[in-house]
Design a protein around this motif. Structure first.
Motif, PDB file in Angstrom:
ATOM      1  N   ALA A 120       0.845  -1.194   0.000  1.00  0.00           N
ATOM      2  CA  ALA A 120       0.000   0.000   0.000  1.00  0.00           C
ATOM      3  C   ALA A 120       0.878   1.239   0.000  1.00  0.00           C
ATOM      4  O   ALA A 120       1.876   1.317   0.720  1.00  0.00           O
ATOM      5  CB  ALA A 120      -0.925   0.013   1.211  1.00  0.00           C
ATOM      6  N   THR A 121       0.509   2.219  -0.794  1.00  0.00           N
ATOM      7  CA  THR A 121       1.175   3.524  -0.827  1.00  0.00           C
ATOM      8  C   THR A 121       0.116   4.590  -0.942  1.00  0.00           C
ATOM      9  O   THR A 121      -1.025   4.329  -1.357  1.00  0.00           O
ATOM     10  CB  THR A 121       2.142   3.641  -2.021  1.00  0.00           C
ATOM     11  N   TYR A 122       0.491   5.834  -0.560  1.00  0.00           N
ATOM     12  CA  TYR A 122      -0.442   6.944  -0.694  1.00  0.00           C
ATOM     13  C   TYR A 122      -0.356   7.480  -2.104  1.00  0.00           C
ATOM     14  O   TYR A 122       0.712   7.530  -2.710  1.00  0.00           O
ATOM     15  CB  TYR A 122      -0.135   8.042   0.327  1.00  0.00           C
ATOM     16  N   SER A 128       2.729  14.290   3.274  1.00  0.00           N
ATOM     17  CA  SER A 128       3.525  14.236   4.501  1.00  0.00           C
ATOM     18  C   SER A 128       3.603  12.820   5.018  1.00  0.00           C
ATOM     19  O   SER A 128       2.913  11.916   4.570  1.00  0.00           O
ATOM     20  CB  SER A 128       2.904  15.149   5.567  1.00  0.00           C
ATOM     21  N   GLY A 129       4.460  12.640   6.002  1.00  0.00           N
ATOM     22  CA  GLY A 129       4.599  11.304   6.570  1.00  0.00           C
ATOM     23  C   GLY A 129       3.334  10.826   7.217  1.00  0.00           C
ATOM     24  O   GLY A 129       3.022   9.655   7.212  1.00  0.00           O
ATOM     25  N   ASP A 130       2.567  11.753   7.808  1.00  0.00           N
ATOM     26  CA  ASP A 130       1.325  11.355   8.457  1.00  0.00           C
ATOM     27  C   ASP A 130       0.345  10.782   7.451  1.00  0.00           C
ATOM     28  O   ASP A 130      -0.362   9.832   7.726  1.00  0.00           O
ATOM     29  CB  ASP A 130       0.707  12.559   9.176  1.00  0.00           C
ATOM     30  N   GLU A 131       0.309  11.393   6.259  1.00  0.00           N
ATOM     31  CA  GLU A 131      -0.611  10.897   5.237  1.00  0.00           C
ATOM     32  C   GLU A 131      -0.205   9.508   4.785  1.00  0.00           C
ATOM     33  O   GLU A 131      -1.049   8.657   4.497  1.00  0.00           O
ATOM     34  CB  GLU A 131      -0.638  11.871   4.053  1.00  0.00           C
ATOM     35  N   SER A 132       1.092   9.282   4.666  1.00  0.00           N
ATOM     36  CA  SER A 132       1.563   7.974   4.244  1.00  0.00           C
ATOM     37  C   SER A 132       1.184   6.903   5.268  1.00  0.00           C
ATOM     38  O   SER A 132       0.908   5.762   4.926  1.00  0.00           O
ATOM     39  CB  SER A 132       3.071   8.011   4.025  1.00  0.00           C
ATOM     40  N   MET A 133       1.185   7.280   6.536  1.00  0.00           N
ATOM     41  CA  MET A 133       0.856   6.311   7.575  1.00  0.00           C
ATOM     42  C   MET A 133      -0.596   5.866   7.498  1.00  0.00           C
ATOM     43  O   MET A 133      -0.949   4.797   7.984  1.00  0.00           O
ATOM     44  CB  MET A 133       1.142   6.918   8.950  1.00  0.00           C
ATOM     45  N   THR A 134      -1.463   6.671   6.883  1.00  0.00           N
ATOM     46  CA  THR A 134      -2.867   6.315   6.830  1.00  0.00           C
ATOM     47  C   THR A 134      -3.124   5.109   5.950  1.00  0.00           C
ATOM     48  O   THR A 134      -4.206   4.545   5.991  1.00  0.00           O
ATOM     49  CB  THR A 134      -3.681   7.502   6.311  1.00  0.00           C
ATOM     50  N   CYS A 135      -2.169   4.701   5.128  1.00  0.00           N
ATOM     51  CA  CYS A 135      -2.367   3.576   4.219  1.00  0.00           C
ATOM     52  C   CYS A 135      -1.826   2.268   4.786  1.00  0.00           C
ATOM     53  O   CYS A 135      -1.827   1.251   4.086  1.00  0.00           O
ATOM     54  CB  CYS A 135      -1.699   3.865   2.868  1.00  0.00           C
ATOM     55  N   ASN A 136      -1.346   2.279   6.005  1.00  0.00           N
ATOM     56  CA  ASN A 136      -0.776   1.050   6.564  1.00  0.00           C
ATOM     57  C   ASN A 136      -1.822  -0.050   6.694  1.00  0.00           C
ATOM     58  O   ASN A 136      -1.490  -1.235   6.644  1.00  0.00           O
ATOM     59  CB  ASN A 136      -0.146   1.326   7.932  1.00  0.00           C
ATOM     60  N   ASN A 137      -3.078   0.311   6.895  1.00  0.00           N
ATOM     61  CA  ASN A 137      -4.131  -0.682   7.085  1.00  0.00           C
ATOM     62  C   ASN A 137      -4.874  -1.006   5.787  1.00  0.00           C
ATOM     63  O   ASN A 137      -5.867  -1.727   5.823  1.00  0.00           O
ATOM     64  CB  ASN A 137      -5.134  -0.193   8.132  1.00  0.00           C
ATOM     65  N   SER A 138      -4.403  -0.448   4.679  1.00  0.00           N
ATOM     66  CA  SER A 138      -5.048  -0.709   3.388  1.00  0.00           C
ATOM     67  C   SER A 138      -4.384  -1.909   2.731  1.00  0.00           C
ATOM     68  O   SER A 138      -3.148  -1.988   2.654  1.00  0.00           O
ATOM     69  CB  SER A 138      -4.930   0.515   2.477  1.00  0.00           C
ATOM     70  N   SER A 139      -5.202  -2.846   2.256  1.00  0.00           N
ATOM     71  CA  SER A 139      -4.663  -4.039   1.599  1.00  0.00           C
ATOM     72  C   SER A 139      -5.790  -4.758   0.875  1.00  0.00           C
ATOM     73  O   SER A 139      -6.976  -4.423   1.040  1.00  0.00           O
ATOM     74  CB  SER A 139      -4.004  -4.978   2.618  1.00  0.00           C
ATOM     75  N   TRP A 140      -5.426  -5.738   0.067  1.00  0.00           N
ATOM     76  CA  TRP A 140      -6.396  -6.665  -0.495  1.00  0.00           C
ATOM     77  C   TRP A 140      -6.811  -7.639   0.612  1.00  0.00           C
ATOM     78  O   TRP A 140      -5.959  -8.177   1.327  1.00  0.00           O
ATOM     79  CB  TRP A 140      -5.787  -7.431  -1.661  1.00  0.00           C
ATOM     80  N   THR A 141      -8.111  -7.849   0.713  1.00  0.00           N
ATOM     81  CA  THR A 141      -8.636  -8.639   1.821  1.00  0.00           C
ATOM     82  C   THR A 141      -9.274  -9.927   1.303  1.00  0.00           C
ATOM     83  O   THR A 141     -10.150  -9.876   0.420  1.00  0.00           O
ATOM     84  CB  THR A 141      -9.696  -7.830   2.604  1.00  0.00           C
ATOM     85  N   PRO A 142      -8.860 -11.108   1.797  1.00  0.00           N
ATOM     86  CA  PRO A 142      -9.493 -12.362   1.369  1.00  0.00           C
ATOM     87  C   PRO A 142     -10.901 -12.490   1.942  1.00  0.00           C
ATOM     88  O   PRO A 142     -11.144 -12.171   3.106  1.00  0.00           O
ATOM     89  CB  PRO A 142      -8.554 -13.439   1.921  1.00  0.00           C
ATOM     90  N   CYS A 154      -6.104   5.077  -1.035  1.00  0.00           N
ATOM     91  CA  CYS A 154      -4.721   4.604  -1.107  1.00  0.00           C
ATOM     92  C   CYS A 154      -4.534   3.770  -2.378  1.00  0.00           C
ATOM     93  O   CYS A 154      -5.490   3.221  -2.936  1.00  0.00           O
ATOM     94  CB  CYS A 154      -4.368   3.754   0.117  1.00  0.00           C
ATOM     95  N   THR A 155      -3.296   3.673  -2.799  1.00  0.00           N
ATOM     96  CA  THR A 155      -2.936   2.815  -3.926  1.00  0.00           C
ATOM     97  C   THR A 155      -2.407   1.500  -3.376  1.00  0.00           C
ATOM     98  O   THR A 155      -1.392   1.480  -2.660  1.00  0.00           O
ATOM     99  CB  THR A 155      -1.879   3.486  -4.808  1.00  0.00           C
ATOM    100  N   VAL A 156      -3.101   0.406  -3.677  1.00  0.00           N
ATOM    101  CA  VAL A 156      -2.755  -0.904  -3.134  1.00  0.00           C
ATOM    102  C   VAL A 156      -2.487  -1.855  -4.291  1.00  0.00           C
ATOM    103  O   VAL A 156      -3.284  -1.952  -5.218  1.00  0.00           O
ATOM    104  CB  VAL A 156      -3.876  -1.457  -2.231  1.00  0.00           C
TER     105      VAL A 156
END
Length: 951
Positions: A120-122, A128-142, A154-156
């Motif tokens: 995942a990337t912003y 900013s770094g804070d915005e990038s941190m918002t994508c840590n929980n974004s992912s493809w989900t089974p 976010c771009t995943v």
């Protein structure tokens, strides 16, 4: 050393497997064969791999088979066999089933399978770094049966790497219903370089709600890193609908299972024609598609039609003659034939019309080749892409539905007729072919051209079913050229043939002026003299062949020679309005001047300030997948004496104008014309390092003329495209046409550039497009541009200014000259300087007034004298009347008391006034006269007596 590494890896893998399942063994039942399946690990640097057992459900059983050494990475099964993973051996398919080789399939999504990773990337790299941190929980989900993408902005990316020893393919099912999500699939190699993909392969098509789409892309041998990437665009905080993904299957050449063989149908066979025999007969043969996977001896299956039926061979093509009733040979030099007769010599004053004219297809002509090509496999490499079929040539069956079926025609060069001047020729040859397509899927027919073996470019393409139609392409330079037709039934790789009956047919191909062609007829040529036996000679540039004398004669002024014949004066076509021909009569052009007549007044325009190329870039626009792009137009209004100077090229940022000028004329990545269009994808569009220019096309190959009217030579300008000018001055319209037909514009494209006088604009002015058609066109075939400029105003004349005279001061009077307001002209006659002239204090007007007053005074005096004399005469007449009435104190007995005209005049000298009052006295008498109480005495002199008479 290598063996030691392999055994180390083996024991490590075994230890991990035993450790994981020992923890979960507990009271779990012993695993059965139905509880797990086998897969191979990734190949290591030595080309080795391991076979491991994977449970269908985690922690459902214990006692999985231990990992064992797998087959070599280069190993694959032959067609008709599948790899049995338990024994790791190729096994023949059972009766009624078939296979084509090896692969891997992912259809269970309780968790993300091994080998897959989610990154995942912003979207904004400058965040900013804070915005990038918002994508840590974004992912493809089974989700059990499928994978689900993120719902934020976010771009995943879902990433999977696979190494193929042979070519293969990847396919997957998806649901993509929200256009606010950008969904793309792309492939990188082991150097992290993106592999070549078409737009349809990279950008995924939207699907309707509830429906699953399938996307298939061919893979090359070696390492392929697969990326499924989504980017959400949150509008008003509303979450996007996720992309759903399932059934990811990666196939190498060959399958790992057998499939049931279907019954044979009409899609499973094709027909061919044999060469003509000595009796002039050809046979029709029917053949099954190879490999034959269908069953012909089951219920519902069709039988292969019987072969061997004979038909009469078609006649030879024009320019050929029949030899020994079976072979068609070309006519020798200087002769011609229509294909049904022996070759004959051209009569005097004519020469053969060289070229190719293929309309009968019993055998493939000697200068044509056919082949089959597929990026993903080599099954059709030895097959014919096209098959001859009597009155047409048709696409072959190929090895799969996504094969490219290729037909090629090579022309070594062009040879103009003897009488045509090479230096001034604008057309060296033309190819015309008649074709049709009949498809049930998204088939596509491409027509491509390769000039001087540089590169092959697509000239035109047709998608889906097309009715029988003709297409013509003109060669504007003499070069060797290869024409190619490529037909693809579908761009999706499938295991089973579904569209084998989708077909493309070409009925005839005609190429004029081909260097090594044969002649189907003869045409007149210019003669050196009218004597018999005189040879053909070339005509000078701008000359036609006189039909009566067969001698060269120059075209009339302001006419141009049509491109493909010069016989007869009708070959000299008149130039359009507002244009003239060059010295060679090869083209008509406008020299950036224009004139029109208004109320017996000639109005002239100088447009030289607009002669250089003008550009306009509209947009931005966005594709359905979110890619930003612009349309750039380059416009050469006048050209350079007919030469087109507007250039549009592909990869415009990589080639400078200077480099372009240094390149040879064989450069194929640009078009040079009057008006052209390029599609520009900016560098920030989708992460490109430089801006890209592509799809460069010509919109104006021919200048038709310039006029203030809205229609010229079939090209019309709608009056509602642009707002009306507040100045009541007519616009000047430059009309252009590009006669090359396209799939959507059967009559070619047209362009109208409207010049509007705008005194407040600069000399170069401003280019705009219609507000309701921001792409410059409303239908893709008719393009319109508005060029507002002060240069579009007429040249100034003496009627565009007026003079103002000053007062006479000190005997000198100044005269000033000023432009009429508003000023609607430019250049032309300059404004005269101030002038001074001698003048008098008394102005002419005053002098005229005095003279008029004197004249009136003289006239009044004259009138006074006249009426005074008239009054005197009336007084005399009145006195005579009174005297005559009072004679003897009686009234006369005459019928009338009046005096006749002239009566008494003869005695006028005898009348004596007893008292002659002065003028002042008369005035006093008149003032004192009351009701007849006044009287005047008149002394009358008579011959008898003297009397006083009182009246």
């Amino acid at each position: 050393m290598e063996k030691r590494e392999l055994w180390t890896a083996f024991y490590f893998l075994r230890f991990v497997t035993l450790f994981l399942y020992a923890r979960a063994s507990g009271n779990l039942p012993q695993c059965k064969e139905t509880d797990y399946y086998f897969e191979y690990t990734e190949c290591d640097s030595t080309g080795s791999r391991w076979r491991v057992a994977i449970p269908h459900r985690q922690e459902s059983c214990t006692g999985l088979p231990e990992p064992v050494r797998g087959t070599d990475c280069t190993f694959s099964c032959e067609a008709g066999e599948f790899l049995e993973m338990s024994s790791q051996e190729c096994t023949s398919c059972a009766a009624g089933s078939y296979s084509l080789g090896s692969g891997v399939r992912f259809d269970q999504w309780d968790s993300i399978p091994a080998g897959f990773s989610s990154l995942a990337t912003y979207m904004d790299s400058g965040g900013s770094g804070d915005e990038s941190m918002t994508c840590n929980n974004s992912s493809w989900t089974p989700q059990g049966t499928h994978l689900e993408s993120n719902r934020d902005d976010c771009t995943v990316s879902l990433v999977y790497a696979v190494h193929l020893m042979k070519q293969g393919s990847v396919s997957f099912d998806y649901q993509y219903v929200d256009s606010n999500v950008f969904f793309e699939f792309f492939i990188q190699n082991d150097q992290c370089q993106e592999m070549d993909q078409t737009g349809t392969e990279k950008w995924i098509k939207l699907t309707t709600n509830g429906e699953w789409g399938t996307h298939t892309v061919n893979l090359k041998s070696g390492t392929n890193i697969l990326y499924w990437r989504t980017t959400g665009m949150l509008l008003g905080g509303k979450p996007v609908k996720p992309v759903l993904l399932k059934n990811i299957q990666i196939d190498e050449e060959g399958w790992s299972l057998c499939k049931e063989r279907p019954p044979c149908s009409e899609k499973d066979y094709f027909q061919i024609h044999t060469a003509c025999d000595s009796e002039g007969k050809t046979q029709i043969l029917y053949r099954w598609l190879e490999p034959q996977v269908c069953l012909e001896n089951v219920t519902g299956a069709v039988k292969l039609p019987p072969s061997g039926e004979k038909e009469d061979c078609p006649p030879c093509n024009p320019g050929f003659y029949m030899h020994n009733s079976s072979t068609c040979l070309p006519c020798s030099q200087g002769t011609y034939s229509d294909g049904t007769t022996e070759c004959q010599s051209c009569p005097g004053g004519t020469e053969p019309s060289l070229g190719y004219e293929y309309k009968w297809w019993n055998i493939l002509p000697r200068n044509m080749k056919t082949s089959c090509f597929n990026v993903g496999n080599s099954k059709c490499d030895e097959m014919n892409g096209w098959e001859v079929a009597g009155d047409h040539i048709r696409s072959g069956v190929g090895g799969s539905d996504n094969d490219y079926l290729i037909l090629n025609l090579r022309v070594p060069g062009f040879k103009l007729p003897t009488s045509v001047d090479d230096a001034s020729a604008t057309e060296f040859g033309r190819i015309t072919f008649i074709f049709e397509t009949n498809c049930s899927a998204d088939c596509e027919l491409y027509f491509m051209i390769d000039v001087n073996r540089k590169s092959t470019n697509v000239v035109e393409s047709w998608v889906g079913t097309k009715i029988r139609q003709a297409y013509t392409h003109i060669m504007t330079k003499n070069a060797s050229v290869s024409y190619t037709w490529a037909f693809q039934r579908t761009n999706k790789a499938t295991d089973v043939r579904q569209f084998v009956n989708d077909i493309a047919k070409i009925y005839s191909i005609t190429v004029t002026n081909a260097m090594d062609g044969s002649a189907s007829g003869c045409h007149a040529c210019a003669m050196m003299s009218q004597q018999d036996g005189s040879s053909c000679v070339p005509c000078p540039a701008g000359h036609f062949i006189n039909k009566d004398t067969n001698l060269c004669q120059e075209c009339p002024p302001n006419t141009f020679l049509s491109g493909h014949h010069i016989y007869g004066q009708e070959a000299c076509q008149p130039c359009g309005a507002g244009s003239k021909s060059n010295k060679e009569h090869s083209v008509c052009f406008n020299d950036c001047t224009f004139s029109r007549t208004d109320q017996n007044r000639t109005i002239t325009y100088d447009l030289s300030a607009l002669s250089s190329v003008g550009s306009i870039m509209n947009g931005p626009s966005f594709t359905s997948k979110g890619t930003k792009y612009y349309h750039q137009f380059n416009i050469s209004l006048c050209g350079a004496e007919g030469r087109k100077v507007a250039v549009c090229m592909d990869n415009v940022t990589d080639v400078s104008t200077k480099d372009l000028q240094n390149e040879s004329g064989d450069l194929n990545n640009f078009v040079e014309t009057f008006v052209c269009q390029s599609t520009i994808i900016p560098a920030d569009g989708r992460g490109f390092r430089t801006a890209l220019s592509s799809q460069s096309i010509s919109l104006a190959d021919t200048f038709l003329g310039a006029s203030v009217e809205n229609t010229l030579d079939g090209v019309a300008l709608s009056s509602d495209l642009f707002p009306e000018s507040s100045l009541k001055i007519p616009d000047i319209n430059f009309f252009f046409r590009s006669p090359q037909p396209t799939a959507s514009c059967l009559n070619g494209r047209s362009t109208v550039v409207t010049l509007r006088c705008s005194p407040e604009k600069s000399a170069r002015g401003e280019l705009t497009v219609p507000s309701k058609c921001p792409a410059g066109t409303c239908n893709g075939c008719e393009f319109h541009f508005l060029w507002e400029s002060s240069s579009a105003c007429s040249l100034c004349t003496d009627l565009d200014y007026h003079s103002i005279e000053g007062a006479c001061k000190g005997g000198v009077q100044d005269t000033l000259y000023v432009w009429n307001e508003p000023k609607l002209c430019t250049k032309g006659v300059p404004l005269p300087n101030k002038t001074s002239a001698h003048c008098e204090v008394v102005s002419l007007l005053v002098k005229a007034a005095i003279g008029g007053g004197v004249l009136i005074a003289v006239l009044l005096v004259c009138l006074t004298c006249y009426f005074w004399k008239k009054n005197k005469r009336l007084e005399y007449k009145y006195s005579r009347l009174v005297m005559s009435a009072n004679k003897d104190c009686e009234l006369p007995a005459a019928d009338s008391c009046a005096l006749a005209e002239g009566e008494g005049e003869e005695n006028e000298d005898d009348i004596v006034y007893s008292n002659t009052p002065s003028l002042l006295g008369k005035l006093k008498a008149i003032a004192s006269k009351t009701d007849g109480d006044s009287s005047e005495s008149v002394q009358l002199k008579s011959s008898q007596s003297d009397r006083w008479v009182w009246g």
